[in-house]
Design an enzyme around this catalytic site. Structure first.
Site, PDB file in Angstrom:
ATOM      1  N   CYS A 113      -7.338  -0.672   9.173  1.00 13.80           N
ATOM      2  CA  CYS A 113      -7.563  -2.299   8.858  1.00 13.80           C
ATOM      3  C   CYS A 113      -7.414  -3.236   9.986  1.00 13.80           C
ATOM      4  O   CYS A 113      -7.871  -4.502   9.975  1.00 13.80           O
ATOM      5  CB  CYS A 113      -6.918  -2.661   7.787  1.00 13.80           C
ATOM      6  SG  CYS A 113      -7.121  -1.438   6.265  1.00 13.80           S
ATOM      7  N   HIS A 260      -5.808 -10.004   7.326  1.00 14.28           N
ATOM      8  CA  HIS A 260      -6.559  -8.785   6.618  1.00 14.28           C
ATOM      9  C   HIS A 260      -6.381  -8.963   4.972  1.00 14.28           C
ATOM     10  O   HIS A 260      -5.219  -9.233   4.638  1.00 14.28           O
ATOM     11  CB  HIS A 260      -5.712  -7.348   7.042  1.00 14.28           C
ATOM     12  CG  HIS A 260      -6.698  -6.446   6.275  1.00 14.28           C
ATOM     13  ND1 HIS A 260      -7.756  -6.274   6.005  1.00 14.28           N
ATOM     14  CD2 HIS A 260      -5.664  -5.502   5.552  1.00 14.28           C
ATOM     15  CE1 HIS A 260      -7.953  -5.203   5.083  1.00 14.28           C
ATOM     16  NE2 HIS A 260      -6.637  -4.694   4.792  1.00 14.28           N
ATOM     17  N   ASN A 290     -10.645  -5.147  -1.088  1.00 15.42           N
ATOM     18  CA  ASN A 290     -10.317  -4.895   0.148  1.00 15.42           C
ATOM     19  C   ASN A 290     -11.406  -3.718   0.867  1.00 15.42           C
ATOM     20  O   ASN A 290     -11.631  -2.913   0.444  1.00 15.42           O
ATOM     21  CB  ASN A 290      -8.750  -3.977   0.022  1.00 15.42           C
ATOM     22  CG  ASN A 290      -8.257  -3.248   1.414  1.00 15.42           C
ATOM     23  OD1 ASN A 290      -8.898  -3.218   2.505  1.00 15.42           O
ATOM     24  ND2 ASN A 290      -6.900  -3.463   1.509  1.00 15.42           N
TER      25      ASN A 290
HETATM   26  C1  LIG Z   1      -1.572  -0.755  -5.117  1.00 13.62           C
HETATM   27  C2  LIG Z   1      -0.292  -1.444  -6.104  1.00 13.62           C
HETATM   28  C3  LIG Z   1      -0.659  -2.614  -6.963  1.00 13.62           C
HETATM   29  C4  LIG Z   1       0.243  -0.403  -6.902  1.00 13.62           C
HETATM   30  O1  LIG Z   1       1.533  -0.865  -7.100  1.00 13.62           O
HETATM   31  P1  LIG Z   1       2.840   0.208  -7.408  1.00 13.62           P
HETATM   32  O2  LIG Z   1       3.842  -0.723  -8.192  1.00 13.62           O
HETATM   33  O3  LIG Z   1       3.163   0.235  -5.832  1.00 13.62           O
HETATM   34  O4  LIG Z   1       2.328   1.211  -7.942  1.00 13.62           O
HETATM   35  P2  LIG Z   1       2.811   2.823  -7.976  1.00 13.62           P
HETATM   36  O5  LIG Z   1       1.888   3.707  -7.617  1.00 13.62           O
HETATM   37  O6  LIG Z   1       4.170   2.748  -7.851  1.00 13.62           O
HETATM   38  O7  LIG Z   1       2.776   2.737  -9.705  1.00 13.62           O
HETATM   39  C5  LIG Z   1       3.567   1.974 -10.680  1.00 13.62           C
HETATM   40  C6  LIG Z   1       2.936   2.139 -12.028  1.00 13.62           C
HETATM   41  O8  LIG Z   1       1.378   1.456 -12.138  1.00 13.62           O
HETATM   42  C7  LIG Z   1       0.351   2.493 -12.502  1.00 13.62           C
HETATM   43  N1  LIG Z   1      -0.546   2.180 -11.800  1.00 13.62           N
HETATM   44  C8  LIG Z   1      -0.900   2.578 -10.396  1.00 13.62           C
HETATM   45  N2  LIG Z   1      -2.409   2.167 -10.320  1.00 13.62           N
HETATM   46  C9  LIG Z   1      -2.788   1.939 -11.251  1.00 13.62           C
HETATM   47  C10 LIG Z   1      -4.033   1.294 -11.957  1.00 13.62           C
HETATM   48  N3  LIG Z   1      -5.198   1.452 -10.920  1.00 13.62           N
HETATM   49  N4  LIG Z   1      -4.206   1.058 -13.144  1.00 13.62           N
HETATM   50  C11 LIG Z   1      -3.094   1.270 -14.072  1.00 13.62           C
HETATM   51  N5  LIG Z   1      -2.114   1.569 -13.705  1.00 13.62           N
HETATM   52  C12 LIG Z   1      -1.660   1.921 -12.426  1.00 13.62           C
HETATM   53  C13 LIG Z   1       1.368   3.826 -12.097  1.00 13.62           C
HETATM   54  O9  LIG Z   1       0.804   4.929 -12.811  1.00 13.62           O
HETATM   55  C14 LIG Z   1       2.744   3.409 -12.337  1.00 13.62           C
HETATM   56  O10 LIG Z   1       2.935   3.771 -13.658  1.00 13.62           O
HETATM   57  P3  LIG Z   1       4.226   4.400 -14.171  1.00 13.62           P
HETATM   58  O11 LIG Z   1       5.263   4.039 -13.630  1.00 13.62           O
HETATM   59  O12 LIG Z   1       4.050   4.591 -15.776  1.00 13.62           O
HETATM   60  O13 LIG Z   1       4.036   5.888 -13.343  1.00 13.62           O
HETATM   61  C15 LIG Z   1       0.706  -1.952  -5.089  1.00 13.62           C
HETATM   62  O14 LIG Z   1       1.324  -0.717  -4.562  1.00 13.62           O
HETATM   63  C16 LIG Z   1       0.089  -2.736  -3.782  1.00 13.62           C
HETATM   64  O15 LIG Z   1      -0.436  -3.684  -3.796  1.00 13.62           O
HETATM   65  N6  LIG Z   1       0.373  -1.855  -2.617  1.00 13.62           N
HETATM   66  C17 LIG Z   1      -0.146  -2.228  -1.420  1.00 13.62           C
HETATM   67  C18 LIG Z   1      -1.667  -1.848  -1.493  1.00 13.62           C
HETATM   68  C19 LIG Z   1      -2.565  -2.242  -0.466  1.00 13.62           C
HETATM   69  O16 LIG Z   1      -2.831  -3.365  -0.385  1.00 13.62           O
HETATM   70  N7  LIG Z   1      -3.078  -1.215   0.415  1.00 13.62           N
HETATM   71  C20 LIG Z   1      -3.976  -1.479   1.336  1.00 13.62           C
HETATM   72  C21 LIG Z   1      -3.334  -1.656   2.715  1.00 13.62           C
HETATM   73  S1  LIG Z   1      -4.395  -2.094   3.809  1.00 13.62           S
END
Ligand SMILES: CC(C)(COP(=O)(O)OP(=O)(O)OC[C@H]1O[C@@H](n2cnc3c(N)ncnc32)[C@H](O)[C@@H]1OP(=O)(O)O)[C@@H](O)C(=O)NCCC(=O)NCCS
Length: 333
Positions: A113, A260, A290
């Site tokens: 990115c 970004h 994104n």
């Molecule tokens: C993507 C994001 C919203 C996920 O949140 P998170 O709390 O880290 O997610 P996790 O993977 O730890 O999962 C947390 C819960 O949400 C659920 N979950 C994850 N993705 C999901 C989706 N698309 N829909 C529904 N539930 C979802 C998981 O299953 C988990 O549930 P559980 O606790 O019952 O198992 C968050 O991590 C985020 O925004 N991270 C940065 C991502 C980003 O910007 N990346 C690009 C970088 S350039």
């Protein structure tokens, strides 16, 4: 040494709009989860017949026209993508004939990115040194082809869109400033926080790819969402202060901050952490999701066209991506 300057920008955004409700047909998720956790409401997906180099070519044509140049005045092409046309050679080799530029050098970079800022930095050094006069920097992504709606893949899959953005870098016009600084960073100790493990030579075995890689999901993005979120906010916030300090400027002097477009919640956290006035932060992640490296050049182009980044404005770009990689660029438009 005279400055280099962005002489023109261009984008390609596929016309097909994919809403969160469409994403709900591809995987187990909800509109509420996506909006609440990422802010994304829509993204664009290109037709599957198209490739990253097709999207890149359209953005390049429009950037070169915007610069008031013809394609044969381009001396070097720098391309960044995480969705290349083929595993090798680099995607720039597939782009080059589409631009009718055979014979000139092309460079593929893989800075995720932060590709635009790394590309601008390389272009700036070549232009200021007098090696090349006009450098085309292009970032293009076909992330719709990287969607894995499985339980392990859906945390990142909900964010992803397609698009391309390009910038032409050339010598600054008489007395103008242009690219004031580019500051680059990387920390490979975070490389596994967002990774596609296969195919590869680092899998401790003879085969580059196996059927088991496909079955186990090793061919898809795997993201430690919390690590990426926390590092992204911290590194982009640091990059804001580092650029201001390096240029002897205060936040008040910056006209637009373009981060970004990773995730709206990350952008809100950066505003909170830096104290940057939110009305001066350019945001379009709700509309396009994104698009990895293409997010930043698309946002820059839009900010120019909407008059937020007008001639004479001070524009600060910051980016963060897998690797980890992060960077800033300060521009006098
Ligand atoms: C993507 C994001 C919203 C996920 O949140 P998170 O709390 O880290 O997610 P996790 O993977 O730890 O999962 C947390 C819960 O949400 C659920 N979950 C994850 N993705 C999901 C989706 N698309 N829909 C529904 N539930 C979802 C998981 O299953 C988990 O549930 P559980 O606790 O019952 O198992 C968050 O991590 C985020 O925004 N991270 C940065 C991502 C980003 O910007 N990346 C690009 C970088 S350039």
């Amino acid at each position: 040494m005279p400055h280099s300057q962005i002489l023109g920008t261009g984008v390609y955004l596929p016309p097909r709009v994919v809403t969160n409700f469409d994403v709900m047909q591809m995987m187990e998720t909800t509109n509420e989860f996506i909006v609440e956790r990422t802010g994304v409401r829509r993204r664009r997906h290109a037709d599957p017949e198209l490739s990253a180099s097709d999207l890149a070519a359209a953005a390049c044509q429009s950037a070169v026209a915007d610069a008031g140049l013809s394609m044969d005045q381009i001396d070097l092409v720098i391309m960044n993508t995480i969705t290349p046309d083929h595993a090798d050679p680099g995607c720039a080799f597939f782009l080059q004939p589409k631009l009718g530029l055979s014979g000139i050098p092309v460079i593929d970079i893989k800075q995720q990115c932060a590709g635009l800022i790394y590309g601008l930095s390389i272009a700036d050094h070549f232009v200021r040194a007098g090696t090349y006069r006009h450098v085309l920097v292009v970032c293009a992504e076909m992330l719709s082809k990287r969607i894995d709606g499985s339980y392990d893949g859906r945390n990142i899959a909900i964010l992803l869109g397609d698009g391309a953005g390009a910038a032409v870098v050339g010598p600054a016009k008489d007395g103008q400033e242009g690219i004031l600084s580019t500051i680059l960073h990387a920390d490979g100790s975070g490389a596994k926080a967002l990774v596609t493990a296969a195919p590869g030579s680092g899998l401790g075995r003879k085969e580059h790819i196996t059927k088991e890689d496909i079955d186990s999901g090793r061919v898809h993005f795997r993201m430690d969402g919390k690590a990426v979120f926390e590092n992204g906010v911290a590194r982009m916030s640091e990059a804001v202060f580092e650029s201001l300090a390096a240029n002897g400027l205060t936040m008040e002097q910056i006209d637009v901050l373009i981060p970004h477009q990773a995730n709206l919640r990350m952008l809100e956290a950066i505003v909170k952490q830096t104290g940057f006035p939110p009305q001066k932060v350019y945001v379009n992640v709700e509309e396009y999701g994104n698009i990895a490296s293409a997010s930043l050049p698309i946002a820059l182009d839009e900010a120019r066209r909407k008059g937020m980044a007008k001639p004479g404005s001070l524009v600060l770009l910051v980016a963060f991506g897998s690797g980890f990689v992060w960077a800033s660029a300060l521009l006098r438009m």
